[in-house]
Write a protein that holds these residues in place. Structure first.
Motif, PDB file in Angstrom:
ATOM      1  N   ASP A  88       4.176  -0.783   5.357  1.00 22.72           N
ATOM      2  CA  ASP A  88       2.806  -1.165   5.681  1.00 22.72           C
ATOM      3  C   ASP A  88       1.785  -0.307   4.938  1.00 22.72           C
ATOM      4  N   GLU A  89       2.086   0.987   4.791  1.00 19.44           N
ATOM      5  CA  GLU A  89       1.166   1.889   4.103  1.00 19.44           C
ATOM      6  C   GLU A  89       0.908   1.409   2.676  1.00 19.44           C
ATOM      7  N   TYR A  90       1.963   0.964   2.005  1.00 18.59           N
ATOM      8  CA  TYR A  90       1.819   0.485   0.636  1.00 18.59           C
ATOM      9  C   TYR A  90       1.076  -0.850   0.602  1.00 18.59           C
ATOM     10  N   VAL A  91       1.411  -1.745   1.532  1.00 16.27           N
ATOM     11  CA  VAL A  91       0.762  -3.059   1.552  1.00 16.27           C
ATOM     12  C   VAL A  91      -0.735  -2.906   1.760  1.00 16.27           C
ATOM     13  N   TYR A  92      -1.117  -2.198   2.828  1.00 16.97           N
ATOM     14  CA  TYR A  92      -2.542  -2.027   3.114  1.00 16.97           C
ATOM     15  C   TYR A  92      -3.235  -1.269   1.981  1.00 16.97           C
ATOM     16  N   GLY A  93      -2.563  -0.243   1.461  1.00 13.87           N
ATOM     17  CA  GLY A  93      -3.170   0.533   0.391  1.00 13.87           C
ATOM     18  C   GLY A  93      -3.426  -0.305  -0.844  1.00 13.87           C
ATOM     19  N   ALA A  94      -2.465  -1.147  -1.211  1.00 11.62           N
ATOM     20  CA  ALA A  94      -2.619  -1.994  -2.395  1.00 11.62           C
ATOM     21  C   ALA A  94      -3.740  -3.004  -2.206  1.00 11.62           C
ATOM     22  N   LEU A  95      -3.810  -3.627  -1.030  1.00 13.42           N
ATOM     23  CA  LEU A  95      -4.852  -4.629  -0.790  1.00 13.42           C
ATOM     24  C   LEU A  95      -6.231  -3.980  -0.744  1.00 13.42           C
ATOM     25  N   ARG A  96      -6.319  -2.814  -0.106  1.00 11.01           N
ATOM     26  CA  ARG A  96      -7.616  -2.116  -0.068  1.00 11.01           C
ATOM     27  C   ARG A  96      -8.035  -1.691  -1.472  1.00 11.01           C
ATOM     28  N   ALA A  97      -7.067  -1.371  -2.325  1.00  7.64           N
ATOM     29  CA  ALA A  97      -7.386  -0.925  -3.687  1.00  7.64           C
ATOM     30  C   ALA A  97      -7.834  -2.068  -4.591  1.00  7.64           C
ATOM     31  N   GLY A  98      -7.651  -3.313  -4.127  1.00  9.05           N
ATOM     32  CA  GLY A  98      -8.128  -4.454  -4.906  1.00  9.05           C
ATOM     33  C   GLY A  98      -7.056  -5.341  -5.492  1.00  9.05           C
ATOM     34  N   ALA A  99      -5.793  -5.140  -5.094  1.00 14.47           N
ATOM     35  CA  ALA A  99      -4.730  -5.994  -5.611  1.00 14.47           C
ATOM     36  C   ALA A  99      -4.923  -7.435  -5.156  1.00 14.47           C
ATOM     37  N   SER A 100      -4.605  -8.375  -6.025  1.00 16.51           N
ATOM     38  CA  SER A 100      -4.693  -9.798  -5.699  1.00 16.51           C
ATOM     39  C   SER A 100      -3.376 -10.358  -5.190  1.00 16.51           C
TER      40      SER A 100
END
Length: 230
Positions: A88-100
């Motif tokens: 979850d940490e990676y998922v949320y981090g990636a989406l918050r960082a702007g990943a599409s």
């Protein structure tokens, strides 16, 4: 015009494999390869790719920070995170960082190619298994407070529901997105074509001003189309 793709992964075998896979397509082109996040950001600035396929765990600058810097560039690329880890940490981090997009390396190779095309076209895409977990996590929270009761003698208020402008069919599709179904699964459930399901989802993005499928799922929960777990 080919979609210009930059690959960022610290595993040489992954770079070679994706490079060969993309090289066999007519509409995708690898324009560069990076072995860590810092090099990925440098190549984004130098090569101006359309899509970056980004690993998360890389030496030096990780993929999440590289995504944040890459998407902050003028005319930024779309970033598709492709990783072995779906914490979850990676998922949320990636989406918050702007990943599409967020996909797992265990997915079928053709699905990865399709995902590159999807994010290049401006859509968001998250692995269905990850979407379902995010939705389940959201469903297990208390969620937003219920709307306050109207004041006595107050006049009729306008309908604040974000669903006021969508059709009955779009409500059905939104409810299924809220359950974590993919476009193909929605098509099967509603006995419609995959293209029609995709069109309905696209209209929901526009009408509800949603960022991605997870945002649509949250709207489905907030508006009661998908009941919360108790």
């Amino acid at each position: 015009m080919s979609v210009r793709v930059l690959l960022a992964d610290d595993q040489p075998l992954m770079l070679v494999g994706l490079g060969i896979l993309i090289g066999d397509t007519d509409d995708l082109e690898v324009v560069g390869e990076a072995g860590d996040g810092r090099e990925a950001v440098r190549l984004v600035r130098e090569l101006r790719p359309d899509v970056v396929v980004m690993d998360i765990r890389m030496p030096g600058m990780n993929g999440i920070e590289a995504t944040r810097q890459a998407t902050a560039e003028p005319d930024p690329p779309k970033v598709l995170v492709l990783t072995t880890f779906d914490d979850d940490e990676y998922v949320y981090g990636a989406l918050r960082a702007g990943a599409s997009g967020f996909l797992l390396k265990s997915m079928a190779l053709n699905a990865i190619l399709d995902a590159i095309r999807v994010v290049a076209a401006g859509d968001a895409l998250i692995a269905p298994s990850v979407t379902r977990r995010l939705i389940a996590d959201f469903a297990g929270t208390s969620g937003p407070a219920a709307p306050a009761a109207p004041e006595p003698n107050a006049g009729p208020a306008a309908d604040p529901s974000p669903l006021a402008g969508i059709t009955d069919r779009e409500r059905e599709v939104l409810a299924l997105v809220g359950q974590g179904l993919s476009n193909g699964e929605i098509a099967e459930r509603l006995v419609i074509s995959a293209a029609t399901a995709k069109t309905h989802v696209g209209r929901l993005f526009t009408k509800l001003e949603a960022r991605d499928r997870v945002h649509l799922a949250i709207i489905a929960f907030e508006t009661g189309l998908v009941p919360r777990r108790r």
